[in-house]
Design a protein around this motif. Structure first.
Motif, PDB file in Angstrom:
ATOM      1  N   LEU A 145       0.833  -1.194   0.000  1.00 38.44           N
ATOM      2  CA  LEU A 145       0.000   0.000   0.000  1.00 38.44           C
ATOM      3  C   LEU A 145       0.874   1.252   0.000  1.00 38.44           C
ATOM      4  O   LEU A 145       1.920   1.293   0.646  1.00 38.44           O
ATOM      5  CB  LEU A 145      -0.877   0.045   1.255  1.00 38.44           C
ATOM      6  CG  LEU A 145      -2.057  -0.911   1.335  1.00 38.44           C
ATOM      7  CD1 LEU A 145      -2.722  -0.782   2.703  1.00 38.44           C
ATOM      8  CD2 LEU A 145      -3.056  -0.622   0.225  1.00 38.44           C
ATOM      9  N   TYR A 146       0.391   2.285  -0.701  1.00 44.78           N
ATOM     10  CA  TYR A 146       1.083   3.565  -0.740  1.00 44.78           C
ATOM     11  C   TYR A 146       0.047   4.680  -0.740  1.00 44.78           C
ATOM     12  O   TYR A 146      -0.970   4.605  -1.449  1.00 44.78           O
ATOM     13  CB  TYR A 146       1.960   3.699  -1.988  1.00 44.78           C
ATOM     14  CG  TYR A 146       2.974   2.589  -2.122  1.00 44.78           C
ATOM     15  CD1 TYR A 146       4.155   2.614  -1.393  1.00 44.78           C
ATOM     16  CD2 TYR A 146       2.723   1.498  -2.956  1.00 44.78           C
ATOM     17  CE1 TYR A 146       5.088   1.584  -1.504  1.00 44.78           C
ATOM     18  CE2 TYR A 146       3.641   0.461  -3.072  1.00 44.78           C
ATOM     19  CZ  TYR A 146       4.822   0.513  -2.347  1.00 44.78           C
ATOM     20  OH  TYR A 146       5.730  -0.505  -2.450  1.00 44.78           O
ATOM     21  N   VAL A 147       0.307   5.722   0.047  1.00 43.05           N
ATOM     22  CA  VAL A 147      -0.582   6.882   0.032  1.00 43.05           C
ATOM     23  C   VAL A 147      -0.463   7.603  -1.304  1.00 43.05           C
ATOM     24  O   VAL A 147       0.474   7.361  -2.075  1.00 43.05           O
ATOM     25  CB  VAL A 147      -0.246   7.848   1.194  1.00 43.05           C
ATOM     26  CG1 VAL A 147      -0.452   7.167   2.533  1.00 43.05           C
ATOM     27  CG2 VAL A 147       1.175   8.398   1.064  1.00 43.05           C
ATOM     28  N   GLN A 201      -8.334   4.027   4.049  1.00 44.48           N
ATOM     29  CA  GLN A 201      -8.509   4.589   2.701  1.00 44.48           C
ATOM     30  C   GLN A 201      -7.372   5.542   2.356  1.00 44.48           C
ATOM     31  O   GLN A 201      -6.991   5.672   1.191  1.00 44.48           O
ATOM     32  CB  GLN A 201      -9.863   5.308   2.592  1.00 44.48           C
ATOM     33  CG  GLN A 201     -11.076   4.456   2.886  1.00 44.48           C
ATOM     34  CD  GLN A 201     -11.037   3.116   2.196  1.00 44.48           C
ATOM     35  OE1 GLN A 201     -10.953   3.047   0.963  1.00 44.48           O
ATOM     36  NE2 GLN A 201     -11.090   2.043   2.972  1.00 44.48           N
ATOM     37  N   VAL A 202      -6.836   6.214   3.369  1.00 38.99           N
ATOM     38  CA  VAL A 202      -5.679   7.088   3.131  1.00 38.99           C
ATOM     39  C   VAL A 202      -4.474   6.236   2.747  1.00 38.99           C
ATOM     40  O   VAL A 202      -3.707   6.589   1.841  1.00 38.99           O
ATOM     41  CB  VAL A 202      -5.373   7.935   4.379  1.00 38.99           C
ATOM     42  CG1 VAL A 202      -4.145   8.820   4.146  1.00 38.99           C
ATOM     43  CG2 VAL A 202      -6.584   8.805   4.743  1.00 38.99           C
ATOM     44  N   ASP A 208      -7.229  11.114   0.536  1.00 35.65           N
ATOM     45  CA  ASP A 208      -5.973  11.836   0.760  1.00 35.65           C
ATOM     46  C   ASP A 208      -5.785  12.248   2.210  1.00 35.65           C
ATOM     47  O   ASP A 208      -4.664  12.573   2.610  1.00 35.65           O
ATOM     48  CB  ASP A 208      -5.923  13.074  -0.133  1.00 35.65           C
ATOM     49  CG  ASP A 208      -6.119  12.713  -1.598  1.00 35.65           C
ATOM     50  OD1 ASP A 208      -5.207  12.100  -2.172  1.00 35.65           O
ATOM     51  OD2 ASP A 208      -7.203  13.020  -2.151  1.00 35.65           O
ATOM     52  N   ALA A 209      -6.862  12.231   2.987  1.00 34.96           N
ATOM     53  CA  ALA A 209      -6.740  12.621   4.395  1.00 34.96           C
ATOM     54  C   ALA A 209      -7.944  12.117   5.180  1.00 34.96           C
ATOM     55  O   ALA A 209      -9.027  11.888   4.619  1.00 34.96           O
ATOM     56  CB  ALA A 209      -6.627  14.131   4.541  1.00 34.96           C
ATOM     57  N   TYR A 210      -7.729  11.970   6.468  1.00 34.79           N
ATOM     58  CA  TYR A 210      -8.776  11.622   7.412  1.00 34.79           C
ATOM     59  C   TYR A 210      -8.530  12.432   8.679  1.00 34.79           C
ATOM     60  O   TYR A 210      -7.377  12.641   9.080  1.00 34.79           O
ATOM     61  CB  TYR A 210      -8.735  10.128   7.753  1.00 34.79           C
ATOM     62  CG  TYR A 210      -9.571   9.741   8.952  1.00 34.79           C
ATOM     63  CD1 TYR A 210     -10.932   9.537   8.831  1.00 34.79           C
ATOM     64  CD2 TYR A 210      -8.987   9.590  10.207  1.00 34.79           C
ATOM     65  CE1 TYR A 210     -11.705   9.180   9.932  1.00 34.79           C
ATOM     66  CE2 TYR A 210      -9.754   9.240  11.317  1.00 34.79           C
ATOM     67  CZ  TYR A 210     -11.114   9.036  11.170  1.00 34.79           C
ATOM     68  OH  TYR A 210     -11.862   8.705  12.262  1.00 34.79           O
ATOM     69  N   TYR A 211      -9.595  12.902   9.292  1.00 33.55           N
ATOM     70  CA  TYR A 211      -9.454  13.551  10.597  1.00 33.55           C
ATOM     71  C   TYR A 211     -10.678  13.212  11.429  1.00 33.55           C
ATOM     72  O   TYR A 211     -11.755  12.927  10.904  1.00 33.55           O
ATOM     73  CB  TYR A 211      -9.316  15.075  10.469  1.00 33.55           C
ATOM     74  CG  TYR A 211     -10.624  15.762  10.141  1.00 33.55           C
ATOM     75  CD1 TYR A 211     -11.464  16.240  11.157  1.00 33.55           C
ATOM     76  CD2 TYR A 211     -11.053  15.901   8.823  1.00 33.55           C
ATOM     77  CE1 TYR A 211     -12.685  16.825  10.859  1.00 33.55           C
ATOM     78  CE2 TYR A 211     -12.268  16.488   8.517  1.00 33.55           C
ATOM     79  CZ  TYR A 211     -13.076  16.953   9.536  1.00 33.55           C
ATOM     80  OH  TYR A 211     -14.288  17.515   9.242  1.00 33.55           O
TER      81      TYR A 211
END
Length: 286
Positions: A145-147, A201-202, A208-211
């Motif tokens: 996996l890679y972002v 998912q990131v 691309d982001a999660y917060y």
């Protein structure tokens, strides 16, 4: 330095075994109980899966310690020590599970000296196994996996959750944060109903982001190292170093994107997981 690969492999095997219990119950009527609010649920399957996992680990590694969502909800003290510790969310996405919304995960993290050594997130209905070991990379069903590596916030898909914190301050802060992001603008905001799968998912580059503010260590510990080992950045929502007990997290494809989100969003007050006087129960993403 200890090599925890055997523990990782054992964790993967019992997660797969426990997923059979989850999948068997997924289509059935659930006996649902409320914890802190109508959005904070527990089922018999949550409790059964946690017992299965802890029992299996305890038989194999009798000296290891545990932090389990349902154990804490039942009154067990939440304490992270330097000892080898398994952090378990038996069903991340209980509301999804109850409603047959197909994002339901078993999340298992392992710490030593209070540092996450590996993480396992098994999205049961999707049959997707995310895992990572410190220094060993991140994987989905055996594939690396890679972002995304995205640097431009205006090109980002951001994932978050409303969560089970539903008082006026929490709701107004949560919704205003989404508005702030949409006005940057970002490409879009998404929610799957499980923090563990959201963060993964990131790691896949699909987001691309999660917060999030208000989740718990068992919601995010496993996926935090998966994102990091996929090349991503994990930090507190105020831009400081990630602390899985703080109940605040940003996970992103790059430091640039993480910093930009930290500049925009605000956190509502919530006690730390490791506060003895915390009365937040086991609320979070449910």
């Amino acid at each position: 330095m200890a090599n925890w690969t055997d523990c990782l492999n054992f964790g993967i095997s019992i997660a797969k075994q426990a997923s059979e219990v989850v999948l068997s119950a997924f289509q059935q009527h659930k006996e649902v109980k409320l914890k802190s609010s109508p959005a904070d649920l527990v089922t018999e399957t949550d409790q059964r899966v946690e017992k299965i996992l802890i029992s299996a680990i305890r038989n194999r590694y009798p000296q290891h310690r545990f932090i389990g969502e349902e154990s804490v909800a039942a009154g067990e003290r939440l304490e992270l020590t330097d000892s080898p510790t398994w952090i378990i969310d038996p069903i991340d996405g209980t509301v999804n599970f109850v409603h047959r919304f197909p994002f339901v995960a078993i999340s298992i993290a392992f710490t030593f000296n209070k540092q996450i050594q590996f993480g396992i997130v098994y999205s049961c209905v999707e049959d997707k196994l995310f895992y990572a070991q410190r220094g060993g990379g991140a994987f989905l069903n055996g594939e690396p996996l890679y972002v995304s590596g995205q640097q431009d916030i205006s090109r980002c898909v951001v994932v978050t959750e409303i969560g089970a914190e539903r008082d006026d301050v929490a709701l107004s802060t949560t919704t205003s944060n989404i508005c702030r992001l949409l006005k940057l603008p970002v490409h879009g905001v998404r929610a799957l109903g499980t923090a563990a799968v959201d963060m993964c998912q990131v790691a896949t580059g699909g987001a691309d982001a999660y917060y999030h503010i208000g989740m718990h260590c068992w919601d995010i510990a496993a996926s935090a190292i998966i994102v990091q080992e996929a090349g991503g950045v994990v930090m507190d929502t105020d831009g400081s170093e990630f602390d899985m007990m703080s109940r605040r997290v940003i996970a992103a494809s790059s430091a640039t994107v993480a910093d930009r989100i930290a500049q925009v969003i605000q956190a509502f007050p919530c006690c730390r997981d490791d506060e003895d006087n915390c009365r937040c129960g086991a609320t979070g993403v449910n």
